[in-house]
Design a protein around this motif. Structure first.
Motif: not given
Length: 230
Positions: A115-116, A118-120, A122, A150-152, A154-155, A161
């Motif tokens: 997850m980290r 994917a979030g980091a 672009s 997961l890139m797409d 939102d919070d 999570r």
């Protein structure tokens, strides 16, 4: 690194190289050292042998000093040799991939780590080793698709999570059970359009996710030197 210590497997490989260079068989070394051939085989395989056998093997391989394997200078020279050999091998690989660049690879061991990742990033690139069993490929494809989705997102709440991390953990566990493992790497890039003028460059982090057999360990990935986005 302690220069007085050589990893046993490295020392065993060195002993085998010295034996081969002198065109000696394991039987000949065993006879010269007055030990049985299993002792030679264990030593060359990086297994533990007693001090008396180590000293006898050193003499049998042509060293005047029976304690040479424990000498700091000997260790330094052997490590320097292997460093040079590794550099030659690395250059050969680099020459085979002139349009690619090396980046550090890390094992992906948990859903939270995925997850980290994917979030980091672009953008992402995925690669599944072609020689994997079909069952492993199916799980790998599902895992890669999940990470990309997961890139797409939102919070979202902590409970969500935790649920996603558990699902990714299950997929990673399924991968390992089917003989596969995931590695990832990232590369920071700057992009500019031909008509951007004074506009600042676009800073992006590109992610690379690869699925390989569990018996294959990756320290680096060769990735394209240039990346394009539609």
């Amino acid at each position: 690194m302690n220069p007085t210590l050589i990893e046993p497997k490295m020392l065993g490989f060195w002993a085998r190289c010295i034996r081969d260079a002198q065109h000696l068989s394991q039987e000949a070394v065993a006879a010269n050292a007055s030990v049985d051939i299993r002792t030679v085989q264990r030593f060359e395989a990086g297994k533990t042998v007693n001090l008396t056998s180590r000293r006898a093997l050193a003499k049998a391989l042509g060293y005047d000093n029976p304690d040479v394997f424990d000498e700091p200078k000997f260790a330094e020279e052997v490590l320097k040799f292997f460093d040079g050999l590794q550099a030659i091998q690395q250059k050969s690989l680099d020459d085979q991939h002139p349009d690619r660049v090396r980046v550090k690879a890390q094992a992906l061991d948990s859903g939270a780590e995925a997850m980290r990742f994917a979030g980091a990033v672009s953008a992402m690139s995925f690669d599944i080793y072609d020689g994997l069993p079909e069952a492993a490929k199916e799980v790998a494809a599902g895992f890669c698709d999940y990470v990309q989705e997961l890139m797409d997102l939102d919070d979202f709440p902590l409970s969500g999570r935790l649920g996603i991390a558990k699902e990714l953990d299950d997929l990673l566990r399924d991968l390992r059970e089917k003989g596969a493992h995931a590695y990832f790497a990232t590369r920071d890039r700057k992009f500019r359009g031909p008509d951007w003028g004074d506009k600042p460059s676009w800073d992006v982090t590109i992610g690379f996710l690869v699925i390989v057999p569990t018996d294959r360990q990756l320290n680096e990935l060769y990735i394209p030197r240039k990346s394009r986005f539609a």
